[in-house]
Enzyme design. Structure first.
Site, PDB file in Angstrom:
ATOM      1  CG  ASP A   1     -25.742  16.735  29.604  1.00 32.20           C
ATOM      2  OD1 ASP A   1     -26.562  17.421  30.227  1.00 32.20           O
ATOM      3  OD2 ASP A   1     -25.784  16.569  28.361  1.00 32.20           O
TER       4      ASP A   1
ATOM      5  CD  GLU B   1      -7.605   3.940  37.689  1.00 31.66           C
ATOM      6  OE1 GLU B   1      -6.701   4.780  37.459  1.00 31.66           O
ATOM      7  OE2 GLU B   1      -8.076   3.192  36.812  1.00 31.66           O
TER       8      GLU B   1
END
Length: 556
Positions: A218, A277
């Site tokens: 957002d 990751e």
């Protein structure tokens, strides 16, 4: 109600059967606004179990992923975009176990799950802010943007809130102002503090560990402010952006200092490192850029460095002529470099495209055309719940408004409630099958004929045409990941090609109501018979009725 779809993400598997980390390129993302999607517990508000109940329906659409608007713990001043606990599910929507069940249900059907990450600000009831406002010398004193008043007691800068009025609120405990780009109950975090960055990245890791496939970010360019607190310069009337309502003074300023700061790029590299990751995860950012959409999308989505893709509000405006759309998309394609765009024609913040662009047009022709157009542009298309049904903007009476933005600017701007009304599932059930109780917003009477159960029975319905198109699109890789080039064509038409690994597809759209013939004398074409569209190919000429399209393979 719906048979479990055998979707599987074609875009998620390479030819050799291994997982593709770039599955998100060209993937169709279905946005779910949980409050209004499906209510499983009968309190009038949609919830996570309601999403799970409808997972077969979602999979049947032929989409690749869902984007879930906020469900975090929140006082709901801005309906979940004011977070008070980043690691919790608001009881209104269920609990963490309900989230896990929803996530598992999506993954079993080959659907990815992207969740909203709202980190530019929190609720004023977040424990971080409660501590920060308590004194000027506590451990989180500078976790938010605090500033002294000017000598005359006025706000530190001229910055404005998107929701109207100054972007500063006086706090009597600290005798300072705090910054808020949105509601006064949504204080902005101070990203210049590395501990703040660590804390929001820790929240992101919590959900990645839980198995989410990525984040919708957002207001991704709102994270940093100018530490020198310089005033924004004014804009002339001719410069005011079309992405801001004319009734809102926010459009009077050039927002040089309250957002879109260069430090943002460094933080996005930290966020990308975290995502890397977790192989196969992705991110899509919402850019509120006021005229810099292309430049920011290019820098924010630089391949491998920052976020994966981003979208702006440039196709969420009232402007919708063929020339306007071409200008926006062509400019993006030329300027984005190795970055990647996402396109949306509707979402939870703007009037539905069925009313914004399709007013007065036949919904059975317009709605499938606009979804096909969005899904044919270079980028990843977002489909907002109800868009697949052809829903129009609801007219919510003032006494039933919930949105503080609409209440603030009524009647010239009625806010966002009109695009957030409940999904109509069954016209013959109470509240259109959304809930057994009176819903938080009313179900519009003119949405009943477009209810899912009604459209299920009609092979030529908007819903079934959209389903057929998305499934057909999966078989044509250039429409997902190919390069894009526009061809000149008559007014109110768009003609472009998508090219990938030697395969080229021509896409022709007539956005007007009158028939048109498009001559392409230098191309040899083979009609691909896209489902639901009746454009015809005669030699080197394409004949399109009003609101029609044709897709063809370019032979040479």
């Amino acid at each position: 109600m719906f048979e479990e779809a055998e979707t599987g993400l074609e875009a998620d598997v390479n030819a050799n059967g291994t997982r593709d980390p770039d599955w998100w390129k060209g993937a169709v993302i279905y946005q779910i606004y949980p409050r209004s999607f499906n209510d499983a517990n009968g309190d009038g508000i949609g919830d996570l179990n309601g999403v799970t109940e409808r997972m077969d329906y979602i999979a049947s659409l032929g989409v690749d992923a869902i984007w879930l608007s906020p469900f975090f713990t929140s006082p709901m001043d801005d309906f979940g975009y004011d977070v008070s606990d980043y690691k919790g599910v608001d009881p209104m929507f269920g609990d963490l176990a309900d989230f896990d069940r929803m996530l598992s249900a999506a993954h079993r059907r080959g659907l990815k799950v992207i969740i909203d990450l709202v980190i530019s600000h929190t609720s004023d009831r977040h424990p971080w802010f409660k501590e920060s406002r308590a004194s000027k010398d506590n451990a989180r004193a500078d976790w938010y943007v605090w500033a002294d008043a000017r000598p005359d007691g006025t706000a530190p800068t001229n910055w404005l809130s998107i929701f109207g009025g100054p972007a500063w609120e006086w706090d009597s405990r600290r005798c300072q102002y705090y910054m808020h780009n949105f509601l006064a109950s949504q204080p902005d975090l101070n990203f210049h503090n590395p501990h703040v960055q660590d804390a929001v990245l820790d929240a992101a890791r919590f959900w990645l560990d839980r198995g989410v496939d990525g984040f919708r970010l957002d207001t991704v360019n709102f994270y940093f402010h100018d530490p020198k607190l310089r005033d924004n310069p004014p804009l002339s009337a001719a410069e005011k952006p079309s992405t801001v309502e004319a009734t809102n003074p926010y459009g009077y300023q050039d927002h040089l200092y309250d957002k879109t700061q260069p430090e943002n790029l460094v933080f996005l590299e930290r966020l990308r490192a975290l995502l890397d990751e977790y192989p196969g995860t992705t991110s899509v950012g919402e850019i509120g850029a006021d005229g810099q959409a292309v430049e920011l999308t290019a820098s924010y989505t630089e391949a491998g460095k920052r976020i994966h893709m981003a979208y702006s509000f440039d196709l969420l405006t009232p402007q919708h002529s063929a020339s306007y759309i071409r200008q926006i998309v062509e400019h993006m394609n030329k300027g984005i470099g190795d970055g990647w765009a996402s396109w949306a024609l509707s979402n939870h913040d703007v009037a539905r495209v069925g009313s914004r662009w399709g007013a007065g047009l036949d919904v059975r022709k317009f709605a499938p055309l606009e979804t096909a157009l969005c899904a044919s542009l270079r980028g990843s298309p977002c489909l907002y719940q109800g868009e697949e049904l052809g829903l129009s903007q609801a007219d919510v009476p003032f006494e039933q408004l919930q949105d503080p933005y609409g209440i603030r600017f009524w009647p010239d701007y009625k806010g966002r409630d009109g695009c957030r009304t409940p999904m109509p599932w069954d016209r013959h059930a109470a509240h259109a099958g959304f809930s057994d109780a009176a819903p938080w917003l009313p179900v519009p009477a003119d949405h009943l004929d477009l209810a899912v159960c009604e459209q299920e029975r009609d092979a030529a319905s908007v819903l079934n045409r959209n389903r057929a198109f998305y499934r057909w699109r999966k078989r044509h890789a250039p429409l997902a990941r190919g390069d894009m080039a526009f061809l000149d064509s008559p007014d109110e038409t768009l003609v472009f090609t998508r090219s990938l690994q030697g395969e080229k597809i021509l896409c022709a759209f007539n956005l007007g109501a009158e028939p048109v013939t498009i001559s392409l004398p230098h191309l040899i074409l083979d009609d691909l018979n896209a489902p639901g569209f009746t454009g015809t190919l005669e030699g080197t000429e394409i004949a399109l009725d009003g609101l029609e399209a044709l897709f063809a393979r370019v032979i040479s």
